[in-house]
Scaffold this motif. Sequence first.
Motif, PDB file in Angstrom:
ATOM      1  N   TYR A 127       0.839  -1.202   0.000  1.00 51.13           N
ATOM      2  CA  TYR A 127       0.000   0.000   0.000  1.00 51.13           C
ATOM      3  C   TYR A 127       0.877   1.256   0.000  1.00 51.13           C
ATOM      4  CZ  TYR A 127      -2.420   3.985   1.949  1.00 51.13           C
ATOM      5  OH  TYR A 127      -2.876   5.257   2.148  1.00 51.13           O
ATOM      6  N   LYS A 128       1.908   1.274   0.851  1.00 52.15           N
ATOM      7  CA  LYS A 128       2.799   2.437   0.897  1.00 52.15           C
ATOM      8  C   LYS A 128       3.501   2.654  -0.443  1.00 52.15           C
ATOM      9  CE  LYS A 128       5.274   1.387   4.539  1.00 52.15           C
ATOM     10  NZ  LYS A 128       6.299   1.563   5.616  1.00 52.15           N
ATOM     11  N   ALA A 129       3.860   1.552  -1.105  1.00 58.94           N
ATOM     12  CA  ALA A 129       4.512   1.662  -2.412  1.00 58.94           C
ATOM     13  C   ALA A 129       3.567   2.270  -3.440  1.00 58.94           C
ATOM     14  CB  ALA A 129       4.988   0.290  -2.874  1.00 58.94           C
ATOM     15  N   ILE A 130       2.282   1.920  -3.352  1.00 55.67           N
ATOM     16  CA  ILE A 130       1.284   2.508  -4.260  1.00 55.67           C
ATOM     17  C   ILE A 130       1.151   3.997  -3.974  1.00 55.67           C
ATOM     18  CG2 ILE A 130      -1.163   2.545  -4.894  1.00 55.67           C
ATOM     19  CD1 ILE A 130      -1.250  -0.453  -4.236  1.00 55.67           C
ATOM     20  N   LYS A 131       0.966   4.339  -2.705  1.00 61.12           N
ATOM     21  CA  LYS A 131       0.744   5.737  -2.326  1.00 61.12           C
ATOM     22  C   LYS A 131       1.944   6.621  -2.646  1.00 61.12           C
ATOM     23  CE  LYS A 131      -0.515   8.798   1.469  1.00 61.12           C
ATOM     24  NZ  LYS A 131      -1.403   9.567   0.550  1.00 61.12           N
ATOM     25  N   ASN A 132       3.146   6.084  -2.438  1.00 60.22           N
ATOM     26  CA  ASN A 132       4.358   6.886  -2.614  1.00 60.22           C
ATOM     27  C   ASN A 132       4.986   6.756  -3.996  1.00 60.22           C
ATOM     28  OD1 ASN A 132       4.144   7.703   0.099  1.00 60.22           O
ATOM     29  ND2 ASN A 132       5.309   5.927   0.811  1.00 60.22           N
ATOM     30  N   ASN A 133       4.297   6.024  -4.890  1.00 63.42           N
ATOM     31  CA  ASN A 133       4.801   5.824  -6.259  1.00 63.42           C
ATOM     32  C   ASN A 133       6.205   5.229  -6.265  1.00 63.42           C
ATOM     33  OD1 ASN A 133       3.209   8.901  -6.613  1.00 63.42           O
ATOM     34  ND2 ASN A 133       2.425   7.039  -7.573  1.00 63.42           N
ATOM     35  N   THR A 134       6.419   4.282  -5.375  1.00 62.01           N
ATOM     36  CA  THR A 134       7.730   3.632  -5.256  1.00 62.01           C
ATOM     37  C   THR A 134       8.018   2.729  -6.450  1.00 62.01           C
ATOM     38  OG1 THR A 134       7.489   3.633  -2.851  1.00 62.01           O
ATOM     39  CG2 THR A 134       9.165   2.158  -3.788  1.00 62.01           C
ATOM     40  N   VAL A 135       6.978   2.046  -6.940  1.00 64.66           N
ATOM     41  CA  VAL A 135       7.136   1.096  -8.044  1.00 64.66           C
ATOM     42  C   VAL A 135       6.629   1.676  -9.355  1.00 64.66           C
ATOM     43  CG1 VAL A 135       6.418  -1.169  -8.921  1.00 64.66           C
ATOM     44  CG2 VAL A 135       7.025  -0.892  -6.499  1.00 64.66           C
ATOM     45  N   LEU A 136       5.462   2.269  -9.305  1.00 59.93           N
ATOM     46  CA  LEU A 136       4.848   2.859 -10.496  1.00 59.93           C
ATOM     47  C   LEU A 136       4.897   4.379 -10.420  1.00 59.93           C
ATOM     48  CD1 LEU A 136       1.637   0.629 -10.804  1.00 59.93           C
ATOM     49  CD2 LEU A 136       3.869   0.286 -11.890  1.00 59.93           C
ATOM     50  N   SER A 137       4.992   5.022 -11.569  1.00 53.03           N
ATOM     51  CA  SER A 137       4.944   6.478 -11.609  1.00 53.03           C
ATOM     52  C   SER A 137       3.553   6.960 -11.201  1.00 53.03           C
ATOM     53  CB  SER A 137       5.258   6.973 -13.019  1.00 53.03           C
ATOM     54  OG  SER A 137       4.217   6.581 -13.914  1.00 53.03           O
ATOM     55  N   LYS A 138       3.424   8.242 -10.969  1.00 53.02           N
ATOM     56  CA  LYS A 138       2.126   8.801 -10.593  1.00 53.02           C
ATOM     57  C   LYS A 138       1.107   8.566 -11.702  1.00 53.02           C
ATOM     58  CE  LYS A 138      -0.086  13.059  -8.964  1.00 53.02           C
ATOM     59  NZ  LYS A 138       0.110  14.489  -8.599  1.00 53.02           N
ATOM     60  N   GLU A 139       1.525   8.755 -12.939  1.00 51.35           N
ATOM     61  CA  GLU A 139       0.617   8.561 -14.079  1.00 51.35           C
ATOM     62  C   GLU A 139       0.217   7.095 -14.211  1.00 51.35           C
ATOM     63  OE1 GLU A 139       3.562  10.108 -14.178  1.00 51.35           O
ATOM     64  OE2 GLU A 139       2.823  12.180 -14.271  1.00 51.35           O
ATOM     65  N   ALA A 140       1.177   6.185 -14.039  1.00 54.49           N
ATOM     66  CA  ALA A 140       0.883   4.757 -14.137  1.00 54.49           C
ATOM     67  C   ALA A 140      -0.035   4.316 -13.010  1.00 54.49           C
ATOM     68  CB  ALA A 140       2.176   3.953 -14.117  1.00 54.49           C
ATOM     69  N   THR A 141       0.172   4.875 -11.817  1.00 60.03           N
ATOM     70  CA  THR A 141      -0.680   4.533 -10.675  1.00 60.03           C
ATOM     71  C   THR A 141      -2.109   4.982 -10.918  1.00 60.03           C
ATOM     72  OG1 THR A 141       1.182   4.670  -9.127  1.00 60.03           O
ATOM     73  CG2 THR A 141      -1.036   4.850  -8.198  1.00 60.03           C
ATOM     74  N   GLN A 142      -2.269   6.166 -11.474  1.00 57.07           N
ATOM     75  CA  GLN A 142      -3.613   6.664 -11.777  1.00 57.07           C
ATOM     76  C   GLN A 142      -4.328   5.751 -12.764  1.00 57.07           C
ATOM     77  OE1 GLN A 142      -2.747  10.682 -13.051  1.00 57.07           O
ATOM     78  NE2 GLN A 142      -2.897  11.512 -10.977  1.00 57.07           N
ATOM     79  N   LYS A 143      -3.609   5.279 -13.749  1.00 59.54           N
ATOM     80  CA  LYS A 143      -4.194   4.360 -14.729  1.00 59.54           C
ATOM     81  C   LYS A 143      -4.483   3.003 -14.097  1.00 59.54           C
ATOM     82  CE  LYS A 143      -3.348   2.475 -19.380  1.00 59.54           C
ATOM     83  NZ  LYS A 143      -2.450   2.500 -20.565  1.00 59.54           N
ATOM     84  N   TYR A 144      -3.609   2.592 -13.209  1.00 58.45           N
ATOM     85  CA  TYR A 144      -3.695   1.300 -12.514  1.00 58.45           C
ATOM     86  C   TYR A 144      -4.999   1.164 -11.723  1.00 58.45           C
ATOM     87  CZ  TYR A 144      -1.945  -2.073  -8.893  1.00 58.45           C
ATOM     88  OH  TYR A 144      -1.747  -3.116  -8.026  1.00 58.45           O
TER      89      TYR A 144
END
Length: 559
Positions: free
Chosen positions: A260-277
């Motif tokens: 969850y922290k990795a999602i919130k902090n964009n540790t793995v995915l970029s902000k744009e990729a997370t939004q699409k995810y």
Amino acid sequence: MKKITLFNLCIFLMALFALSTLQAQNHARTIDQYLTKANQEGFSGVALVAHKGKIIFSQGYGFANREKRLAFDPNSVFDIGSITKQFTGAAIMKLEMEGKLKTSDVLTKYLPNLPAHMHKITLHHLLTHSAGLPGGIGPDEEVLGKEAYLKRLFTKKLSDSFGSFAYSNVGYSLLAMVIEQASGMEYEQFLHKKIFAPAGMTQTGYRLPTWSTKNIVVGYRNGNRWGSTHLKSHYNQGVTYHLKGNGGIMSTVLDLHKWYKAIKNNTVLSKEATQKYIAKHIKDGGGHYGYGWGTEPKPGREIVWHNGGNGFFNAFMGYYLAKDLVIIVATNYGKSADPYAHPIDRIMHGEFKTMNEKLAKRYQGAYRLPSGEKFKVRFNANSQLEVPIHQAALYQLFSGSIADKASVAATYNQKISVLGNTLLKHNYAQYAKIEHQYMLEGSEAAIASQIKRSLERREKRLGKIKAVEVLGSVARQKGKYYLSAARFAFAKGNNYVFYTWKGNRLIGVRVLNEAGMTKKFDYQGKHAFFAESNQLKIQLTTQQGKPAIRVGDKVLVKE
């Protein structure tokens, strides 16, 4: 003047911090009280809640291994079920970030030998369960490699649901193959290198983590031991494609919190990729589905979530990014984790209510339906109203919803009656032939063999099967699904079988014993109770001075 202003600001911030800490402690205390009472009612599992960057609650209840009396704790390793899909979705997004694929790509780019009727499928279709593929094509325990899996799948036709949401484990297994093809790495190896390691997750995977044996959770159902997923599905022989990419990953609540922290902090995915995810890509009942995540509206808020289970293990993970709040719950005794996660959500939002004990004593007891059936109302330790649903009239009243349609229910009831009668005659071949046309999964021979073993186990324990009674079919998600139930009467007891339908497709079957035939309604305050699964309200009232409950347009008076 400036020094005074700064001093006052410091005092204000300290008071705010103290208030926030006190609120977190109160929430944690209430959650513990709730789950302690739930444990008294049979709950066995572990939960974690984190808010504003801190874990405010992380605790286990009951036994992770009953035989060895090993208690649940935050390090317990359990099967997360279909929560696995979020890692597959993230892996696809990571590969898109690296320029190795696009979600708009057709599947044939990565699996060129697909039959013609599958050429129109894109990765987006797979990610959003809109490819028209079957839910599954075999049991989790069957070790099946890529080529054998594809050979079996290629015999299946796409359903008419193509382009709309129809949950499919198969689609995510195909995505695992895409990940392997595009990355040049085995699926779990890719997750470990690109997802888990950057997030700091050391206890998550199929085969790669080094788990302590004492931390691995055992699954149970109806009091019977099943075992641990990595052993039952023979991970030592390789991860079957019945699970790879769609389910069966094992993890801990602590590791899922790191994710969850990795999602919130964009540790793995970029902000744009997370939004699409986590975007709302496709309508799913009252909510939407993204790339391995669902989004569901709640009063004044919207949760991103997914659950998973295999009938023995169940898990729930949901979060609110804007609030920085995540809730994770896992169980190991054949019951869904969702009914425990939702009250925790209400606790965190100040919506959780407890019932007055005097009121409970007044209303608990015997009631009677207009048709004559007697039943008992009780209130459990968590202020939930409980009623039995082991008879047809009770099932239809308390499990039914305003979306129920008599003509649709009658159709499903007839199908269940035919299936049940073939089992009464021990005609396994005929049963398999009928079920196969609804499930479109596995071969008729495999279904016949499986149902034969299942019935023989039950007859060995409960005696010869004597009768089958259809309890009814009720709507779920505004009629998108129907849930049929039947009582299988054996010489020494009953089993209850639930069939989940979507149109003419049978998408799930589960079995409960007598103890499981109880419907629970959460207390909402003001003498009202509510069941989220069928959106049904029960109101405590009186009639001619006597305690009564109102269910829909029916008022039932306590005897």
